[in-house]
Design a protein around this motif. Sequence first.
Motif, PDB file in Angstrom:
ATOM      1  N   GLY A 286       0.792  -1.230   0.000  1.00 56.15           N
ATOM      2  CA  GLY A 286       0.000   0.000   0.000  1.00 56.15           C
ATOM      3  C   GLY A 286       0.818   1.271   0.000  1.00 56.15           C
ATOM      4  N   GLY A 287       2.144   1.163  -0.157  1.00 50.05           N
ATOM      5  CA  GLY A 287       2.980   2.356  -0.160  1.00 50.05           C
ATOM      6  C   GLY A 287       2.727   3.268  -1.338  1.00 50.05           C
ATOM      7  N   LEU A 288       2.280   2.706  -2.455  1.00 49.94           N
ATOM      8  CA  LEU A 288       1.905   3.497  -3.623  1.00 49.94           C
ATOM      9  C   LEU A 288       0.536   2.992  -4.058  1.00 49.94           C
ATOM     10  CD1 LEU A 288       3.248   5.752  -5.342  1.00 49.94           C
ATOM     11  CD2 LEU A 288       3.838   3.990  -7.001  1.00 49.94           C
ATOM     12  N   LEU A 289      -0.440   3.865  -4.006  1.00 52.37           N
ATOM     13  CA  LEU A 289      -1.827   3.430  -4.203  1.00 52.37           C
ATOM     14  C   LEU A 289      -2.611   4.523  -4.914  1.00 52.37           C
ATOM     15  CD1 LEU A 289      -4.271   1.534  -3.548  1.00 52.37           C
ATOM     16  CD2 LEU A 289      -4.421   2.703  -1.343  1.00 52.37           C
ATOM     17  N   TYR A 290      -3.096   4.208  -6.110  1.00 48.11           N
ATOM     18  CA  TYR A 290      -3.955   5.137  -6.841  1.00 48.11           C
ATOM     19  C   TYR A 290      -5.403   4.672  -6.727  1.00 48.11           C
ATOM     20  CZ  TYR A 290      -6.450   7.445 -10.615  1.00 48.11           C
ATOM     21  OH  TYR A 290      -7.384   8.157 -11.327  1.00 48.11           O
TER      22      TYR A 290
END
Length: 407
Positions: A286-290
């Motif tokens: 979830g460190g990079l989530l669009y």
Amino acid sequence: MKSATSLLLGAALATVFFLLYTSVSRDLGDGPHRSPPPRWAQEHGTASAVAASRIVDAEQGTLPARQEEAVVPRNDQRDRTAARSGGGGGGGATTEHRSDQQKIVMPSSHQIDRPHKDTAGAAAAWAQQDLGDLLRRAATAERTVLVTAINEAWAAPGSFLDLFLESFRHGEGTEQLVQHLLVVAMDGKAFERCNAVHPFCYWFRVDGMDFAAEQSYMKGDYLEMMWRRNRFQQTILELGYNFLFTDVDILWFRSPFPHLSPTAEVVMSSDFFVGDPNSVGNYPNGGLLYVRSCDSSVRFYKYWQSSRARFPGKHEQFVFDRIVKEGLPANVGTKVQFLDTDRFGGFCQHGKDLGKICTMHANCCVGLQNKLFDLGNVLEDWKAYKARVAVGNMEFFSWRVTGRCIH
């Protein structure tokens, strides 16, 4: 003669007693003593004086102090924005600054409607209003914002926030992206530090919890911090904004948006990518989530939050993985996809070609100093790559592999 003197003396005494009586009655009828507003408020006119009076009320318990507190970040933020927009100073900038300050300190239309007693609903409404204003100013024309979260340990000078912002300055076409970044501070010191280096800062208060210290994985307040962050993301969607959330221990080298489908709803990065963006076999991070704001994504977040009860003691990433692998209920109807680590890499798994990389995440790494050490090397590698490209050297160039975590 004696009688006349006695009469005059009696009349005088009666007058004195009457004056004393009326004075005491008037003082008693005025109610409890109120401290005068501070001198600075008297000097800046009626509006500021009323605002100062309300602050005094809050301190004395007449008004809930927390409601006044919720306005402060917005006031500080607007003041800084107005001052910056004025350029090098001058009368016009000063007038704009003072006018804006009065509006924020004491917005009269809102003061009238505010409840006398604090409630959870009222506090949430005021927090949401402040957040909505920041989102409006930070968002792109497509109503998309970048969001990151920091605490005191990660925001300190020389820590992740500085490295994170520096990566935007050295990336390809990323410098303008930072103009759409909302930094969420989890404590007061992080909020102060954010305001010193960035225009869009939001203080996410949680009563009775302190997120200031380094939060070790699955220890201390880590779990609650992650789930609170998850609920905050849902609020952004409910306000009608798309977001691309990024951990602050991620360096940005190129814009991710060209690699996101315009119809994408929920797209998460991966610790390990299996080659298919639609496969539930990917290992989510979830460190990079669009997430695009739509009915189905809001339903997904509600389902995600409610599923926490089925997995007690687990963080939001674990629950995400479980509910996606189980298969989402038909009424949720959200399409979940994953990012390729060749472009969106991390210390767990990353592409070798700096000509393709968009972001690099310090995942699969424990300890603040270890992460900082290796991310510093990554940024230096990127600068070396750009210097070679600038002189026309397009030969293959990759990362150094020696480090405390990256390998």
